[in-house]
Design a protein around this motif. Sequence first.
Motif, mmCIF file in Angstrom:
data_model
loop_
_atom_site.group_PDB
_atom_site.id
_atom_site.type_symbol
_atom_site.label_atom_id
_atom_site.label_comp_id
_atom_site.label_asym_id
_atom_site.label_seq_id
_atom_site.Cartn_x
_atom_site.Cartn_y
_atom_site.Cartn_z
ATOM 1 N N SER A 65 -4.594 7.673 10.800
ATOM 2 C CA SER A 65 -6.021 7.581 10.497
ATOM 3 C C SER A 65 -6.876 7.836 11.737
ATOM 4 O O SER A 65 -6.499 7.489 12.861
ATOM 5 C CB SER A 65 -6.350 6.212 9.902
ATOM 6 O OG SER A 65 -5.968 5.186 10.795
ATOM 7 N N ASN B 90 0.834 -1.204 0.000
ATOM 8 C CA ASN B 90 0.000 0.000 0.000
ATOM 9 C C ASN B 90 0.867 1.251 0.000
ATOM 10 O O ASN B 90 0.579 2.231 -0.702
ATOM 11 C CB ASN B 90 -0.921 0.008 1.224
ATOM 12 C CG ASN B 90 -1.797 1.251 1.284
ATOM 13 O OD1 ASN B 90 -2.656 1.456 0.437
ATOM 14 N ND2 ASN B 90 -1.561 2.097 2.274
ATOM 15 N N ASP C 265 -11.655 11.186 7.650
ATOM 16 C CA ASP C 265 -10.845 10.506 6.626
ATOM 17 C C ASP C 265 -11.667 10.082 5.417
ATOM 18 O O ASP C 265 -11.099 9.802 4.362
ATOM 19 C CB ASP C 265 -10.167 9.262 7.212
ATOM 20 C CG ASP C 265 -9.115 9.611 8.240
ATOM 21 O OD1 ASP C 265 -8.729 10.793 8.312
ATOM 22 O OD2 ASP C 265 -8.687 8.706 8.982
ATOM 23 N N THR C 266 -12.981 10.022 5.563
ATOM 24 C CA THR C 266 -13.825 9.533 4.469
ATOM 25 C C THR C 266 -14.884 10.540 4.025
ATOM 26 O O THR C 266 -15.541 10.315 3.017
ATOM 27 C CB THR C 266 -14.531 8.229 4.892
ATOM 28 O OG1 THR C 266 -15.309 8.462 6.076
ATOM 29 C CG2 THR C 266 -13.524 7.123 5.174
ATOM 30 N N SER D 148 -4.260 12.168 5.969
ATOM 31 C CA SER D 148 -4.950 10.926 6.335
ATOM 32 C C SER D 148 -6.215 10.676 5.529
ATOM 33 O O SER D 148 -6.797 9.591 5.614
ATOM 34 C CB SER D 148 -5.302 10.936 7.831
ATOM 35 O OG SER D 148 -6.210 11.978 8.137
ATOM 36 N N HIS D 149 -6.640 11.663 4.734
ATOM 37 C CA HIS D 149 -7.897 11.501 3.993
ATOM 38 C C HIS D 149 -7.756 10.465 2.883
ATOM 39 O O HIS D 149 -6.737 10.388 2.208
ATOM 40 C CB HIS D 149 -8.343 12.840 3.401
ATOM 41 C CG HIS D 149 -9.774 12.829 2.963
ATOM 42 N ND1 HIS D 149 -10.159 12.494 1.688
ATOM 43 C CD2 HIS D 149 -10.910 13.074 3.646
ATOM 44 C CE1 HIS D 149 -11.479 12.556 1.601
ATOM 45 N NE2 HIS D 149 -11.972 12.905 2.779
ATOM 46 N N LYS D 150 -8.795 9.679 2.709
ATOM 47 C CA LYS D 150 -8.791 8.620 1.700
ATOM 48 C C LYS D 150 -9.507 9.097 0.441
ATOM 49 O O LYS D 150 -10.523 9.774 0.509
ATOM 50 C CB LYS D 150 -9.488 7.370 2.251
ATOM 51 C CG LYS D 150 -8.838 6.812 3.503
ATOM 52 C CD LYS D 150 -9.664 5.670 4.080
ATOM 53 C CE LYS D 150 -9.055 5.139 5.361
ATOM 54 N NZ LYS D 150 -9.892 4.089 5.986
ATOM 55 N N ALA E 231 1.299 4.655 6.161
ATOM 56 C CA ALA E 231 0.920 4.005 4.896
ATOM 57 C C ALA E 231 1.572 2.647 4.736
ATOM 58 O O ALA E 231 1.090 1.809 3.967
ATOM 59 C CB ALA E 231 1.279 4.904 3.716
ATOM 60 N N GLU F 8 0.900 4.210 -2.832
ATOM 61 C CA GLU F 8 0.689 5.635 -2.564
ATOM 62 C C GLU F 8 1.847 6.474 -3.102
ATOM 63 O O GLU F 8 1.637 7.552 -3.655
ATOM 64 C CB GLU F 8 0.507 5.860 -1.063
ATOM 65 C CG GLU F 8 -0.817 5.345 -0.524
ATOM 66 C CD GLU F 8 -1.170 5.951 0.817
ATOM 67 O OE1 GLU F 8 -0.429 6.828 1.299
ATOM 68 O OE2 GLU F 8 -2.187 5.534 1.397
ATOM 69 N N GLU G 103 -3.727 -2.816 8.171
ATOM 70 C CA GLU G 103 -4.804 -2.432 9.088
ATOM 71 C C GLU G 103 -4.647 -3.142 10.436
ATOM 72 O O GLU G 103 -4.863 -2.543 11.501
ATOM 73 C CB GLU G 103 -6.166 -2.766 8.465
ATOM 74 C CG GLU G 103 -7.358 -2.201 9.213
ATOM 75 C CD GLU G 103 -7.484 -0.693 9.106
ATOM 76 O OE1 GLU G 103 -8.339 -0.130 9.812
ATOM 77 O OE2 GLU G 103 -6.738 -0.075 8.318
#
Length: 559
Positions: free
Chosen positions: A241, A90, A347-348, A428-430, A216, A94, A220
């Motif tokens: 996050s 991941n 974040d979402t 941290s935003h996705k 990153a 990124e 998880e």
Amino acid sequence: MVTWAEVTRWDSAPLQGAVGEVNAAYNKVVACSDDLRGINTADGWHGEAAGAAANEVNQVIDGLEEYAAEVASLRRSAGDVGDAISGVMNGVKEVEGLARAHHFTIGGDGAVNDNGPPPDTPEDQKEAVARERATIAAELRDRVSEVLKSATDIDDDFCLVLDRIVSGQTIDATGNDNENTSLAAAGNSGAAMGSLSIPAPPPEGATPAQNAAYWATLSEAQRTRLATDRPELVGPRDGFSAKQRDTANRIIFEQQRADLQQQRAELQRKINEFPRNGAGEIKLNDQREFDALKSQLRDTDKRINGMNALGDRLNQPDDTPDDQKNYLLGIDSSGDGKAILAKGNPDTSENVATYVPGTTADLPTFGDEAGRAEAMQRAAAMSGSPSTSVITWLGYDAPDAIPNAISEDYANAAVKPLDNFQDGLRESHKGLPSHNTIVGHSYGSTVIGYAARGGNELAVDEFIAVGSPGVGVYDAKNLGVPHGHVWATAAENDPVPITGAFTGNPTDPGFNGNVFKANPGDSSLVGYNVNAHSQYWDPNNPALVNMGDIIAGHQPTVR
């Protein structure tokens, strides 16, 4: 040291697929425990042959125990490494996405190569574009460094486990009691030896970009494990996050609440046991000390009440919709107390707002401030925002009273933590970048003004000053905010904006900002009324509607 060329070829699938096969082998071995306990030498059999048979049995048992430990260690490490590699993959994704989006490439040795800005960059923008590209290059270098550091850590840990297995050093089974053989116990010991360490985060004081680069590279599962095991390393970190920061800060919250309750019990004990004369009265010479204890008890009770009110907000059902969940992004019960609480996941969410309260804001009154954030979230939803997070940011020591509020020291001290927090929201935003708004009320507007002035580009798209005593600059163009996106409102009867405590009233025509309507507020015989200073979030106030519009990315409804 793992190279960038090597890590870009890493794939977690083979190891993750092998875990099932290794697990099947482990289960077959463990199932032999009962049989092993039954093959010890028969009762009554003595002599040289019996001794030799017993030794042979012990060697078989010890060998199987060591084999069980080795298989369990391999199963655990393969699973952990496969999971960790998914985090590294991941991180690679990124880095390559960021590089591609800005016309950079990453060499096989990890070098960041700038392929130049767009050829049609206007001459008057080249200097600004060059500065921006230097910032991006620095972030790419940080991210490459964190990926390689994590990859090397994984590689070293896995090699250590494999070396122990190959050399037969996972466990030493010769000292075990073979009369009570348990291959499962041996397997548990081996599994513990196969556990993968989590790379240490960047040092305290790292930038949000550096924190995000490290984050990153974690899977998880690793993130959640770190938040649970070492909450103090995760809770305060801008760039991590919101989900895991919330997990960590809830643990810290309960620890601090318990500490406060213990402090209260100790204060109460001192008060109860304080020396008194025969009539049960405090001696005159001791009265000041006794009064100080009672004052400390009152302050502690206020903080406990504030913590309990915050705890009630955090106590939500597991099935609470994501946009209604509360995320604790910061907590500090010392002094007047600090707290950072998001309503909705920043974040979402497509639209994210940070609300900075002003004078008298502290832990005991935090619930009132959080209520305003919730009102703005509802207003944004009414304006059509598809998903919204509004954060109450009391990440600074606000002035305790009006006389303190003429000092700029509080604002200056808040600049760096607020700037880092806003940068962290970006990091941290996705998915696509969120539309970010900052709202400052009263002295909070001075804080956000100071954070956005002096050439500092605050990571926001909209700037809103509410009931402001001044934002620290004479003109909206001197704030590091996109042109045309500085907003302000002041109630007709609010006395704070006319104080001129600080430079730059953002509702003055000469300030060149955008002014939106608010209700006049309560009045008095002289017109001004301090109540008007707190009524911007009343349900029938157009100021609340307008703030919701701006947070949602729209023009204010009522100008």
